[in-house]
Design an enzyme around this catalytic site. Structure first.
Site, mmCIF file in Angstrom:
data_model
loop_
_atom_site.group_PDB
_atom_site.id
_atom_site.type_symbol
_atom_site.label_atom_id
_atom_site.label_comp_id
_atom_site.label_asym_id
_atom_site.label_seq_id
_atom_site.Cartn_x
_atom_site.Cartn_y
_atom_site.Cartn_z
ATOM 1 N N SER A 244 0.829 -1.194 0.000
ATOM 2 C CA SER A 244 0.000 0.000 0.000
ATOM 3 C C SER A 244 0.872 1.256 0.000
ATOM 4 O O SER A 244 1.744 1.391 -0.850
ATOM 5 C CB SER A 244 -0.950 -0.045 1.199
ATOM 6 O OG SER A 244 -2.009 0.846 1.012
ATOM 7 N N HIS B 151 -6.550 -6.041 -1.581
ATOM 8 C CA HIS B 151 -5.384 -5.221 -1.261
ATOM 9 C C HIS B 151 -4.302 -6.038 -0.553
ATOM 10 O O HIS B 151 -4.555 -6.682 0.456
ATOM 11 C CB HIS B 151 -5.872 -4.096 -0.343
ATOM 12 C CG HIS B 151 -4.984 -2.892 -0.312
ATOM 13 N ND1 HIS B 151 -4.670 -2.165 -1.432
ATOM 14 C CD2 HIS B 151 -4.381 -2.255 0.724
ATOM 15 C CE1 HIS B 151 -3.909 -1.132 -1.088
ATOM 16 N NE2 HIS B 151 -3.713 -1.176 0.207
ATOM 17 N N ASP C 161 -9.151 -4.779 -5.999
ATOM 18 C CA ASP C 161 -8.699 -3.702 -5.121
ATOM 19 C C ASP C 161 -8.886 -2.329 -5.787
ATOM 20 O O ASP C 161 -8.291 -2.057 -6.825
ATOM 21 C CB ASP C 161 -7.216 -3.922 -4.776
ATOM 22 C CG ASP C 161 -6.664 -2.854 -3.859
ATOM 23 O OD1 ASP C 161 -7.453 -2.089 -3.270
ATOM 24 O OD2 ASP C 161 -5.427 -2.787 -3.719
#
Length: 491
Positions: A180, A438, A412
């Site tokens: 991320s 994710h 995602d």
């Protein structure tokens, strides 16, 4: 990176929940629910939780300011092939870093005989340089300073390792990992400091700063599918209408009476749906809502039940996270990173999860003005996301790096801020399946919510994940061997 509103945490962002670094949940940055991570603080979810400390420079860009602060880090040496094994640097993202989580990186470390070290991001957790997080004190909080932190720490750790081994000038092979926002940092670290790492894994890496991130909501609609999407849109319409006539009771129905600003409330409701797709659990949301529609049940009541039981219950998301009064609190709290991440959103990357002009799933009241008003209300005048500057500095999806692996889950919503096409020296993989969300490639138990981590043998790991993991191993092995001129034998 969350819903980031990156449902920051996980984002989760995620670190975080099942984030390898699942990053955070802070108001739309569903990266990695930090609150869930805190709940999973038992030692079984970590390879180590032993805190170590390092004296870090406050401002790497000033030749005159020599102030330092204590930065927390962790090391795990159980799999380390002394003395020449590689060192895996796991980057912590926008949340408190409570240890080195027991996720897929542990599997990789064992395979390659690697040491694992992990540095907490400046300002987050226990690594705050100041006793108050006023806007003025946050001026050293940026991805640029964080990258320099990693570079300085990497050099210091290597030297301290050499000192322990009574040797000089030796460099182990380093490899950097992140998911991320920390995935973006992983890619950017290789870009800016290529001499300090043999390569990097950038999982669900949000390398492209986006001002109005409408693709986020569009992906939510695609991931939901036509039937579920239509129900979600109907709920949004009903909520918008009810907000005008029965505001107080409506907010109370969702357990969110404290959210006085309507935009905060609507963002909270949008994130509640997003988390199911972002983290690969679409059926938990869609199945009960579609069934409620077919049965003629009150859809708002059905959604309120999901929000309270799943979003607040299973994911342990606090309603307070969405309250701008909470975001204005300058107190330094180890478990609360919401204000910190929003500062980075409001100055560097934006990722404003606004409603598209048509066919939107979230309320159209979640617009650019809402986000800019939040930035101004929480941090004061003059705070504005310099998205163009960020993309010029790092390159966005045109990043000119090398030896960086990009991975993204097909469901995602954050993947559209990542690099989704391969280029020379930078392979990119989309992991495609019904519940590929994710940071899925770095979770030990990719599909588990109730037990986020665990034994890979007892997990239901999609074939798509295993195939990409094998590609990751091949790239890591090749780049480590090129770094040292010899291969690793634990393939």
């Amino acid at each position: 990176m969350g819903t980031m509103r990156l449902l920051k945490p996980l984002v989760v962002s995620v670190s975080s929940l099942f984030f390898v670094a699942l990053s955070g949940f802070a108001h739309g940055f569903v990266m990695t629910p930090r609150s869930l991570i805190n709940r999973l603080s038992q030692s079984s979810y970590y390879l180590t939780t032993k805190e170590l400390w390092f004296d870090q420079t406050l401002d790497h860009y000033s030749p005159y300011d020599h102030r330092q602060f204590k930065q927390r880090y962790y090391e795990f040496l159980d799999y380390f092939q002394v003395p020449d094994g590689p060192i895996f640097l796991k980057i912590c993202g926008e949340s408190s870093c409570n240890g080195i989580s027991n996720d897929y990186l542990g599997v990789l470390a064992k395979k390659f005989g690697a040491a694992v070290v992990s540095l907490e991001h400046r300002y987050y957790g226990k690594s705050s340089p100041f006793k108050s997080h006023t806007t003025e004190n946050l001026k050293y909080l940026s991805s640029k300073q964080a990258l320099f932190d990693l570079a300085v720490f990497r050099q210091w750790y290597q030297e301290s390792l050499n000192l322990k081994r009574n040797r000089t000038g030796v460099d182990n092979s380093w490899f950097v990992f992140g998911v991320s926002y920390s995935g973006a940092l992983s890619a950017w670290f290789r870009l800016k400091f290529p001499h300090l790492t043999c390569g990097s894994l950038a999982s669900s890496a949000v390398v492209h700063a986006v001002y109005n991130y409408t693709d986020y909501d569009k992906q939510v609609g695609e991931s939901a599918g036509p039937e579920c999407k239509a129900v979600l849109q109907e709920i949004t319409e009903l909520v918008d209408r009810s907000l005008e006539t029965n505001k107080k009771e409506l907010k109370k129905q969702f357990g969110a009476a404290e959210l006085e600003i309507d935009g905060d409330f609507l963002y909270f409701l949008a994130d509640a749906a997003v988390v199911a797709f972002q983290y690969g659990h679409p059926d938990a949301l869609c199945t009960p809502l579609v069934e409620a529609k077919k049965a003629g049940v009150d859809l708002v009541a059905a959604y309120a039940k999901y929000v309270k039981e799943y979003f607040i219950g299973t994911f342990c998301v606090s309603v307070e996270t969405y309250n701008q009064k909470h975001l204005k609190n300058t107190a330094v709290k180890e478990g609360s990173s919401d204000r910190l991440w929003w500062f980075q959103v409001c100055t560097e990357v934006a990722y404003f999860q606004v409603a598209p002009s048509n066919d939107t799933v979230r309320s159209s009241k979640i617009d650019t003005k809402y986000h800019l008003d939040l930035c101004k209300n929480v941090f004061g005048e003059g705070i504005y996301p310099e998205v163009d500057v960020t993309n010029i500095y790092y390159g966005g999806t045109n990043i000119a790096g090398s030896k960086i692996i990009f991975t993204n889950g097909s469901q995602d919503p954050w993947r559209h801020a990542s690099k989704q096409t391969s280029s020379l020296g930078m392979p990119s993989y989309i992991i495609t399946c019904h519940n590929c969300g994710h940071g899925i490639d770095m979770r030990e138990c990719p599909q588990s919510v109730s037990s986020i981590e665990g034994n890979a043998q007892s997990c239901n790991i999609p074939d798509a994940v295993n195939k990409v993991r094998q590609k990751m191993i091949e790239h890591i092995n090749l780049w480590l061997s090129e770094c040292k001129g010899l291969g690793w034998h634990s393939m």
